[in-house]
Write a protein that holds these residues in place. Structure first.
Motif, mmCIF file in Angstrom:
data_model
loop_
_atom_site.group_PDB
_atom_site.id
_atom_site.type_symbol
_atom_site.label_atom_id
_atom_site.label_comp_id
_atom_site.label_asym_id
_atom_site.label_seq_id
_atom_site.Cartn_x
_atom_site.Cartn_y
_atom_site.Cartn_z
ATOM 1 N N ASP A 157 0.822 -1.204 0.000
ATOM 2 C CA ASP A 157 0.000 0.000 0.000
ATOM 3 C C ASP A 157 0.862 1.261 0.000
ATOM 4 O O ASP A 157 0.482 2.283 -0.592
ATOM 5 N N VAL A 158 2.022 1.203 0.657
ATOM 6 C CA VAL A 158 2.956 2.333 0.602
ATOM 7 C C VAL A 158 3.428 2.526 -0.844
ATOM 8 O O VAL A 158 3.490 3.653 -1.351
ATOM 9 N N ALA A 159 3.761 1.416 -1.520
ATOM 10 C CA ALA A 159 4.185 1.506 -2.919
ATOM 11 C C ALA A 159 3.072 2.082 -3.785
ATOM 12 O O ALA A 159 3.317 2.883 -4.698
ATOM 13 N N MET A 160 1.826 1.709 -3.499
ATOM 14 C CA MET A 160 0.695 2.222 -4.268
ATOM 15 C C MET A 160 0.507 3.724 -4.079
ATOM 16 O O MET A 160 0.005 4.423 -4.961
ATOM 17 N N ALA A 161 0.920 4.235 -2.906
ATOM 18 C CA ALA A 161 0.813 5.676 -2.661
ATOM 19 C C ALA A 161 1.669 6.466 -3.639
ATOM 20 O O ALA A 161 1.376 7.634 -3.942
ATOM 21 N N ALA A 162 2.736 5.846 -4.162
ATOM 22 C CA ALA A 162 3.554 6.483 -5.188
ATOM 23 C C ALA A 162 3.119 6.087 -6.597
ATOM 24 O O ALA A 162 3.093 6.907 -7.512
ATOM 25 N N TYR A 163 2.734 4.821 -6.757
ATOM 26 C CA TYR A 163 2.413 4.274 -8.080
ATOM 27 C C TYR A 163 1.158 4.907 -8.692
ATOM 28 O O TYR A 163 1.168 5.343 -9.853
ATOM 29 N N LEU A 164 0.071 4.961 -7.926
ATOM 30 C CA LEU A 164 -1.198 5.436 -8.486
ATOM 31 C C LEU A 164 -1.154 6.887 -8.957
ATOM 32 O O LEU A 164 -1.648 7.194 -10.046
ATOM 33 N N PRO A 165 -0.585 7.824 -8.184
ATOM 34 C CA PRO A 165 -0.510 9.200 -8.696
ATOM 35 C C PRO A 165 0.315 9.326 -9.975
ATOM 36 O O PRO A 165 -0.020 10.110 -10.867
ATOM 37 N N VAL A 166 1.400 8.556 -10.067
ATOM 38 C CA VAL A 166 2.228 8.598 -11.273
ATOM 39 C C VAL A 166 1.435 8.104 -12.481
ATOM 40 O O VAL A 166 1.396 8.745 -13.536
ATOM 41 N N VAL A 167 0.787 6.947 -12.323
ATOM 42 C CA VAL A 167 0.018 6.367 -13.426
ATOM 43 C C VAL A 167 -1.135 7.288 -13.829
ATOM 44 O O VAL A 167 -1.389 7.506 -15.017
ATOM 45 N N ALA A 168 -1.847 7.828 -12.825
ATOM 46 C CA ALA A 168 -2.971 8.720 -13.129
ATOM 47 C C ALA A 168 -2.508 9.946 -13.901
ATOM 48 O O ALA A 168 -3.168 10.386 -14.861
ATOM 49 N N ALA A 169 -1.368 10.515 -13.506
ATOM 50 C CA ALA A 169 -0.850 11.694 -14.201
ATOM 51 C C ALA A 169 -0.441 11.352 -15.630
ATOM 52 O O ALA A 169 -0.686 12.123 -16.563
ATOM 53 N N LEU A 176 5.795 16.554 -15.664
ATOM 54 C CA LEU A 176 6.662 15.936 -14.669
ATOM 55 C C LEU A 176 6.452 16.582 -13.300
ATOM 56 O O LEU A 176 6.437 15.899 -12.273
ATOM 57 N N ALA A 177 6.267 17.899 -13.293
ATOM 58 C CA ALA A 177 6.048 18.611 -12.032
ATOM 59 C C ALA A 177 4.748 18.157 -11.377
ATOM 60 O O ALA A 177 4.678 17.952 -10.160
ATOM 61 N N ALA A 178 3.691 17.993 -12.190
ATOM 62 C CA ALA A 178 2.407 17.552 -11.648
ATOM 63 C C ALA A 178 2.508 16.154 -11.063
ATOM 64 O O ALA A 178 1.940 15.865 -9.997
ATOM 65 N N VAL A 179 3.249 15.280 -11.764
ATOM 66 C CA VAL A 179 3.451 13.922 -11.250
ATOM 67 C C VAL A 179 4.164 13.973 -9.902
ATOM 68 O O VAL A 179 3.777 13.306 -8.938
ATOM 69 N N GLY A 180 5.217 14.780 -9.826
ATOM 70 C CA GLY A 180 5.971 14.891 -8.582
ATOM 71 C C GLY A 180 5.122 15.405 -7.433
ATOM 72 O O GLY A 180 5.196 14.891 -6.314
ATOM 73 N N VAL A 181 4.287 16.398 -7.704
ATOM 74 C CA VAL A 181 3.425 16.951 -6.652
ATOM 75 C C VAL A 181 2.434 15.896 -6.164
ATOM 76 O O VAL A 181 2.223 15.735 -4.955
ATOM 77 N N ASN A 182 1.819 15.155 -7.091
ATOM 78 C CA ASN A 182 0.857 14.120 -6.707
ATOM 79 C C ASN A 182 1.503 13.051 -5.830
ATOM 80 O O ASN A 182 0.918 12.600 -4.834
ATOM 81 N N VAL A 183 2.706 12.643 -6.210
ATOM 82 C CA VAL A 183 3.404 11.620 -5.433
ATOM 83 C C VAL A 183 3.738 12.138 -4.035
ATOM 84 O O VAL A 183 3.537 11.444 -3.033
ATOM 85 N N LEU A 184 4.236 13.351 -3.958
ATOM 86 C CA LEU A 184 4.595 13.926 -2.658
ATOM 87 C C LEU A 184 3.377 14.063 -1.750
ATOM 88 O O LEU A 184 3.447 13.783 -0.549
ATOM 89 N N VAL A 185 2.247 14.503 -2.318
ATOM 90 C CA VAL A 185 1.037 14.650 -1.513
ATOM 91 C C VAL A 185 0.583 13.299 -0.964
ATOM 92 O O VAL A 185 0.248 13.165 0.220
ATOM 93 N N ALA A 186 0.595 12.267 -1.822
ATOM 94 C CA ALA A 186 0.150 10.943 -1.388
ATOM 95 C C ALA A 186 1.059 10.380 -0.300
ATOM 96 O O ALA A 186 0.589 9.853 0.717
ATOM 97 N N LEU A 187 2.377 10.476 -0.520
ATOM 98 C CA LEU A 187 3.309 9.947 0.476
ATOM 99 C C LEU A 187 3.251 10.730 1.777
ATOM 100 O O LEU A 187 3.341 10.157 2.870
ATOM 101 N N ALA A 188 3.096 12.054 1.686
ATOM 102 C CA ALA A 188 3.002 12.878 2.892
ATOM 103 C C ALA A 188 1.736 12.535 3.674
ATOM 104 O O ALA A 188 1.757 12.465 4.915
#
Length: 389
Positions: A157-169, A176-188
């Motif tokens: 589930d931790v891995a999914m917190a990074a995977y899903l935002p990347v795939v959705a973007a 690339l910036a939007a992908v990074g923001v989505n990943v950071l928000v999910a992990l945070a």
């Protein structure tokens, strides 16, 4: 829809589940495979209206959340922290062995690279809902191998917190910036929820611990749904949010909650599993049956080895290793979700994922039930170890 028709259709579904549950009890197995088959049968012979189908869908989501919540109640925050630290290597092995087959299968089937990445996600994720139900049904929540199973599910589930935002973007063509923001928000969001569960769990337990069983049930159930909803909004698994609520509760309140929530969990869990069967389109079965079956066999072996190896590292003996491997085999709710993201890229991805999930959800619980008979076959030369787990 008339109220009478709604009640009749829902009543028919729930009665079917009751008969299935009784049959599973007579056979001495977890009812999960029979619930799935019941869903397929109901979908083939009954045409549910929109209202009953929506109710079952919502009930399935609540079922997944409650399954993970009750699993969280079994562990303290310190136990979770120690288990995650000890099983990081198992998590890495899990990614390598179980994401790769789906990725390669997608490429061999002619999927686009992004659709192949989605199929890798489908094969990677164990269904934490099915795993927790198997553990509860077979009385294994306190077994030595269970922390390994739990750690694998949480790390996924931790891995999914990074995977899903990347795939959705990537699906919507994000920068690339939007992908990074989505990943950071999910992990945070995940890190914050984890920290709050560990740091303020005792305080939360005192706040919700009231004498009235009714008030306690309503307080806990409402809290679980609120946290699960907030987690989902922040692109973190709703189920893992509920799991962290379970981790946060401890002591007397956890014991009382476990007893009070069990009937609700069992009701909605049954709905959760039958919903999988209802989703399967039988018309698409022949086209993707062979690749789904081959993928199910390969990734059942790789996931089984992940659990076996992880339990062996934890000092668990052969029968417990077998149980760990078998319990991790089923894929489920997240796999269906991931496949749904890529239907525009590869139309066959949805039916393929549905059949794959069904097959693994049948294989895993059945193997887990017959650990006593099958574990000695994998423990050649060391038969004495199979007697304890």
């Amino acid at each position: 829809m008339p109220l009478a028709q709604l009640f009749l259709e829902l009543g028919a579904v729930i009665l079917a589940l009751a008969f299935v549950g009784r049959a599973a009890g007579r056979l001495g197995i977890t009812p999960i495979p029979l619930y799935l088959l019941a869903g397929i049968g109901l979908g083939a012979f009954m045409s549910l209206g929109d209202a009953p189908e929506e109710f079952i869908h919502i009930g399935a989501e609540i079922g997944a959340v409650l399954l993970l919540f009750t699993l969280g109640l079994e562990y303290t925050s310190q136990e979770l922290r120690d288990n995650l630290h000890a099983n990081r290597g198992v998590g890495l092995l899990d990614v390598g062995l179980n994401f790769t087959p789906g990725l390669l299968a997608g490429l061999l089937l002619g999927f686009t690279p992004l659709a192949a990445v989605l199929l890798g996600g489908v094969t990677y994720l164990t269904s934490s809902g099915i795993a927790s139900k198997v553990l509860a049904d077979l009385g294994r929540l306190g077994n030595r191998e269970t922390p390994v199973i739990l750690s694998v599910c949480v790390l996924e589930d931790v891995a999914m917190a990074a995977y899903l935002p990347v795939v959705a973007a990537l699906l919507i063509g994000g920068t690339l910036a939007a992908v990074g923001v989505n990943v950071l928000v999910a992990l945070a969001a995940f890190a914050l929820a984890f920290f709050l569960a560990l740091r303020y769990g005792p305080l939360l337990s005192r706040v919700v611990n009231v004498q009235s069983n009714e008030a306690l049930l309503l307080s806990v159930f409402g809290l679980v749904l609120v946290v699960a909803g907030a987690a989902d909004l922040l692109r973190v698994s709703a189920a893992i949010g509920a799991f962290l609520v379970g981790i946060a509760l401890s002591g007397e309140v956890a014991e009382r909650t476990r007893t009070l929530i069990a009937p609700l969990r069992d009701l909605f869990a049954a709905v959760f599993f039958v919903f999988f069967g209802l989703q399967l389109d039988l018309g698409a079965v022949p086209e993707v049956l062979l690749p789904a079956a081959l993928l199910a066999v390969v990734t059942s072996i790789t996931k089984f080895y992940t659990g076996w190896w992880g339990a062996a590292r934890a000092g668990v003996q052969a029968r417990g290793r077998f149980r760990a491997g078998a319990t991790l085999i089923p894929r489920g709710e997240f796999s269906i979700l991931i496949a749904g993201l890529g239907l525009g890229l590869a139309p066959t991805l949805g039916p393929l994922a549905a059949e794959y999930v069904l097959l693994t959800a049948l294989i895993g619980p059945v193997l887990a039930r017959f650990d006593g008979q099958l574990a000695p076959l994998l423990d050649r030369g060391r038969p004495g170890e199979t007697q304890v787990g």
